[in-house]
Design a protein around this motif. Structure first.
Motif, PDB file in Angstrom:
ATOM      1  N   VAL A  19      16.030 -27.734   5.611  1.00 36.58           N
ATOM      2  CA  VAL A  19      16.948 -28.851   5.380  1.00 36.58           C
ATOM      3  C   VAL A  19      18.049 -28.446   4.400  1.00 36.58           C
ATOM      4  O   VAL A  19      19.241 -28.739   4.618  1.00 36.58           O
ATOM      5  CB  VAL A  19      16.164 -30.073   4.850  1.00 36.58           C
ATOM      6  CG1 VAL A  19      17.132 -31.170   4.400  1.00 36.58           C
ATOM      7  CG2 VAL A  19      15.213 -30.603   5.909  1.00 36.58           C
ATOM      8  N   TYR A  20      17.678 -27.757   3.321  1.00 31.69           N
ATOM      9  CA  TYR A  20      18.678 -27.308   2.347  1.00 31.69           C
ATOM     10  C   TYR A  20      19.687 -26.360   2.997  1.00 31.69           C
ATOM     11  O   TYR A  20      20.894 -26.440   2.728  1.00 31.69           O
ATOM     12  CB  TYR A  20      17.988 -26.607   1.171  1.00 31.69           C
ATOM     13  CG  TYR A  20      17.223 -27.524   0.261  1.00 31.69           C
ATOM     14  CD1 TYR A  20      17.626 -28.837   0.052  1.00 31.69           C
ATOM     15  CD2 TYR A  20      16.092 -27.082  -0.421  1.00 31.69           C
ATOM     16  CE1 TYR A  20      16.919 -29.680  -0.794  1.00 31.69           C
ATOM     17  CE2 TYR A  20      15.382 -27.919  -1.280  1.00 31.69           C
ATOM     18  CZ  TYR A  20      15.801 -29.209  -1.445  1.00 31.69           C
ATOM     19  OH  TYR A  20      15.112 -30.052  -2.277  1.00 31.69           O
ATOM     20  N   GLN A  21      19.211 -25.469   3.830  1.00 34.76           N
ATOM     21  CA  GLN A  21      20.104 -24.503   4.472  1.00 34.76           C
ATOM     22  C   GLN A  21      21.067 -25.184   5.436  1.00 34.76           C
ATOM     23  O   GLN A  21      22.239 -24.815   5.520  1.00 34.76           O
ATOM     24  CB  GLN A  21      19.273 -23.440   5.185  1.00 34.76           C
ATOM     25  CG  GLN A  21      18.590 -22.481   4.222  1.00 34.76           C
ATOM     26  CD  GLN A  21      17.496 -21.662   4.857  1.00 34.76           C
ATOM     27  OE1 GLN A  21      16.997 -21.992   5.937  1.00 34.76           O
ATOM     28  NE2 GLN A  21      17.088 -20.580   4.210  1.00 34.76           N
ATOM     29  N   PHE A 207      23.254 -22.587   9.596  1.00 29.37           N
ATOM     30  CA  PHE A 207      22.668 -23.557  10.526  1.00 29.37           C
ATOM     31  C   PHE A 207      21.506 -22.937  11.294  1.00 29.37           C
ATOM     32  O   PHE A 207      20.458 -23.569  11.477  1.00 29.37           O
ATOM     33  CB  PHE A 207      23.731 -24.054  11.510  1.00 29.37           C
ATOM     34  CG  PHE A 207      24.676 -25.060  10.931  1.00 29.37           C
ATOM     35  CD1 PHE A 207      24.211 -26.301  10.486  1.00 29.37           C
ATOM     36  CD2 PHE A 207      26.023 -24.788  10.821  1.00 29.37           C
ATOM     37  CE1 PHE A 207      25.078 -27.237   9.952  1.00 29.37           C
ATOM     38  CE2 PHE A 207      26.902 -25.715  10.288  1.00 29.37           C
ATOM     39  CZ  PHE A 207      26.419 -26.938   9.854  1.00 29.37           C
ATOM     40  N   ALA A 208      21.689 -21.708  11.759  1.00 32.24           N
ATOM     41  CA  ALA A 208      20.653 -21.054  12.553  1.00 32.24           C
ATOM     42  C   ALA A 208      19.370 -20.873  11.744  1.00 32.24           C
ATOM     43  O   ALA A 208      18.265 -21.191  12.216  1.00 32.24           O
ATOM     44  CB  ALA A 208      21.167 -19.702  13.056  1.00 32.24           C
ATOM     45  N   ILE A 209      19.515 -20.387  10.517  1.00 32.11           N
ATOM     46  CA  ILE A 209      18.335 -20.168   9.671  1.00 32.11           C
ATOM     47  C   ILE A 209      17.667 -21.506   9.345  1.00 32.11           C
ATOM     48  O   ILE A 209      16.438 -21.632   9.337  1.00 32.11           O
ATOM     49  CB  ILE A 209      18.726 -19.442   8.374  1.00 32.11           C
ATOM     50  CG1 ILE A 209      19.396 -18.114   8.684  1.00 32.11           C
ATOM     51  CG2 ILE A 209      17.514 -19.208   7.495  1.00 32.11           C
ATOM     52  CD1 ILE A 209      20.070 -17.489   7.499  1.00 32.11           C
ATOM     53  N   GLY A 210      18.501 -22.518   9.074  1.00 29.40           N
ATOM     54  CA  GLY A 210      17.944 -23.826   8.729  1.00 29.40           C
ATOM     55  C   GLY A 210      17.075 -24.396   9.837  1.00 29.40           C
ATOM     56  O   GLY A 210      15.946 -24.843   9.592  1.00 29.40           O
ATOM     57  N   PHE A 211      17.584 -24.388  11.060  1.00 29.77           N
ATOM     58  CA  PHE A 211      16.806 -24.931  12.170  1.00 29.77           C
ATOM     59  C   PHE A 211      15.622 -24.033  12.535  1.00 29.77           C
ATOM     60  O   PHE A 211      14.625 -24.517  13.073  1.00 29.77           O
ATOM     61  CB  PHE A 211      17.705 -25.152  13.379  1.00 29.77           C
ATOM     62  CG  PHE A 211      18.605 -26.349  13.234  1.00 29.77           C
ATOM     63  CD1 PHE A 211      18.071 -27.629  13.197  1.00 29.77           C
ATOM     64  CD2 PHE A 211      19.975 -26.197  13.108  1.00 29.77           C
ATOM     65  CE1 PHE A 211      18.894 -28.745  13.052  1.00 29.77           C
ATOM     66  CE2 PHE A 211      20.805 -27.303  12.967  1.00 29.77           C
ATOM     67  CZ  PHE A 211      20.261 -28.584  12.933  1.00 29.77           C
ATOM     68  N   CYS A 212      15.748 -22.722  12.228  1.00 32.59           N
ATOM     69  CA  CYS A 212      14.608 -21.825  12.432  1.00 32.59           C
ATOM     70  C   CYS A 212      13.496 -22.083  11.421  1.00 32.59           C
ATOM     71  O   CYS A 212      12.388 -21.568  11.573  1.00 32.59           O
ATOM     72  CB  CYS A 212      15.052 -20.359  12.339  1.00 32.59           C
ATOM     73  SG  CYS A 212      15.895 -19.771  13.809  1.00 32.59           S
TER      74      CYS A 212
END
Length: 521
Positions: A19-21, A207-212
């Motif tokens: 969520v933070y990412q 965004f990619a890392i956050g959703f991962c």
């Protein structure tokens, strides 16, 4: 119970980090990746490679040592290795030697003949299959005590929503986890982007890392980020697109569901050999250090500091230390930049550094000074010091000498006239300086302290009948001068103080001298 609680905490951390990412991506905080310079990235990759290599050594020689944690893992691990080296397993040592020899030879041949090979050699896969078969049928674990992968559980834990109560407890701890995870990923992304000539969008990666992290959190996964060892393994096998990730995911899924028992007899040292050989590219950066030192000593120092801190302290702290040290080096460069006097190239309108070029012609009674950095609060004193040292004239010192001479009742040695409130008095004036031209072409900006320094310079030299002119000012510098009231403090128009180039300022000084001489006649 303890295991369930630990899994719940890890799930909550993973979810919040994601969520933070995502929030960092929404607010476009990916600009922090700009501070990951090439020396920082290379030093971080090399230091992390040394740490990974150290962690795999115990598997190479087949010894069991406690896993070191916290800071100083590298030193602690090597101390434990040498303390228990007598317990090394001969079978694992022989297997490691054979595997490393085969892998390195295959890699070198692949690099040499890569233009002739249409498909990269699957050396790692062949080594794993052959080593598994040899270990199984040779009964290396039973006969020689070799360390093997053992039983790998299959299947998945049922999905579950992260606990809101646990998220409240770990909300603060998840923030550094999100930042470090992003920093790791973007640093490795930049490293591979440079190698394979493509660009990385930091906010998109956020965004990619956050959703991962958010989506796998429902499946009891740990926080994710790019992994240097796995990335290097994939790169060394020729993977270049996301199709390789899809293939890897399918293979991992099949292993988790069906094939895991087949790798029961695979020696751990074989996997360690594959990881170590994949690090050879990052470890080769040590050979580039002499060339890096010749090109730029500061960059070489940044590389060394980042590499050593990543290896000796921790990889997370090493990246932070490297970024902070790199920023401090930039600040240091602007605080004590290069400054020089310029001379004229014969029969031209160009002027260059007298220390760098020969056969330059000095302009009579004119000093041309160049300051190669922004002029701001941190280096204004250094600017004034360099200006006085290079021109050989410090108005402050001259004023002190004049006051001292007046106290002693001694007349001044040089003649000049100054009108004051008390009448006519003698003042000292430098005979060999009529004007000082400051080349501002290398000054990208000024702050209020920088403008004040220039105003102070003009005022102090004006008292001694020395004209101070500015040349080659950028629009940003001119705007700062206008906002700071530079021309108003000098009681002159801006076009009389600021010139488009050095030669125009020199000609202006010469014309003024000619006009003054004619008026005297």
């Amino acid at each position: 119970m303890i295991l369930c609680y630990a899994i719940g905490v890890a799930t909550a951390l993973t979810f919040l980090a994601g969520v933070y990412q995502v929030l960092m991506g929404i607010f476009h905080l990916g600009f922090v990746s700009m501070y990951l310079s090439e020396p920082v990235l290379d030093g971080f990759a090399t230091g992390a490679s040394v740490t990974i290599l150290t962690a795999q050594v115990k598997y190479l020689v087949g010894i069991k040592i406690p896993r070191a944690q916290g800071y100083g893992v590298l030193i602690t691990t090597w101390v434990n290795i040498f303390s228990n080296i007598s317990q090394a397993n001969v079978c694992d040592v022989i297997t490691s030697t054979i595997c490393i020899t085969v892998l390195v030879t295959a890699k070198e041949l692949g690099d040499r003949y890569k233009d002739r090979l249409k498909v990269p050699l699957p050396t790692e896969l062949i080594v794993i299959v052959m080593a598994t078969l040899v270990s199984h049928y040779g009964q290396l674990k039973e006969m020689y005590g070799s360390s093997v992968s053992g039983e790998i559980p299959t299947g998945f834990i049922p999905p579950q929503v992260p606990s809101l109560t646990l998220m409240q407890r770990v909300a603060v701890d998840a923030l550094p986890l999100a930042i470090v995870g992003f920093a790791f990923t973007i640093s490795l992304s930049e490293m591979f982007a440079k190698k394979y000539a493509y660009t990385v969008k930091a906010n998109q990666e956020m965004f990619a890392i956050g959703f991962c992290n958010i989506i796998p959190a429902f499946f009891h996964c740990f926080a994710t980020s790019a992994a240097l060892a796995k990335s290097l393994v994939k790169a060394s096998t020729g993977c270049q697109t996301q199709v390789s990730s899809l293939v890897s995911a399918v293979v991992v899924l099949l292993v988790l569901l069906f094939f895991a028992p087949l790798f029961f007899s695979l020696q751990k040292c074989v996997l360690a050999c594959i990881i170590i050989v994949s690090l050879r590219g990052a470890l080769r950066k040590f050979k580039d250090l002499p060339q890096r030192y010749r090109l730029d000593r500061v960059d070489a120092l940044v590389w060394c500091v980042t590499m050593l801190s990543s290896a000796l302290i921790s990889t997370e702290m090493g990246l932070l230390v490297g970024v902070v040290f790199s920023i401090l080096c930039i600040i240091g460069r602007t605080q004590r930049p290069h400054a020089a006097l310029l001379g004229q190239i014969e029969n031209t309108v160009f002027y260059e550094d007298e220390e760098e070029y020969t056969n330059l012609l000095p302009v009579p009674r004119v000093k041309i000074f160049r300051f190669e950095a922004p002029l701001y609060y941190a280096n204004k004193d250094f600017f004034l010091k360099c200006l006085h040292n290079k021109t050989g004239f410090d108005p402050t010192i001259e004023i002190a000498r004049r006051k001292k001479a007046k106290k002693k009742g001694q007349p001044n040695s040089h003649k000049g006239l100054e009108h004051g409130d008390t009448g006519l008095s003698l003042v000292t004036k430098p005979r060999d300086i009529q004007a000082i031209i400051i080349d501002c072409s290398s000054i990208p900006f000024l702050d209020t302290a920088g403008v004040s320094a220039l105003k102070e310079t003009f005022k102090d030299h004006q008292e001694w009948k020395v004209t101070v002119l500015l040349a080659c000012c950028s629009p940003c510098v001119i705007a700062s001068l206008e906002r700071g009231g530079y021309s108003a403090s000098a009681n002159k128009n801006m076009h009389e103080l600021v010139f488009h180039n050095i030669h125009s300022a020199v000609q202006f000084v010469k014309e003024r001298k000619t006009t003054a001489d004619d008026s005297v006649v």
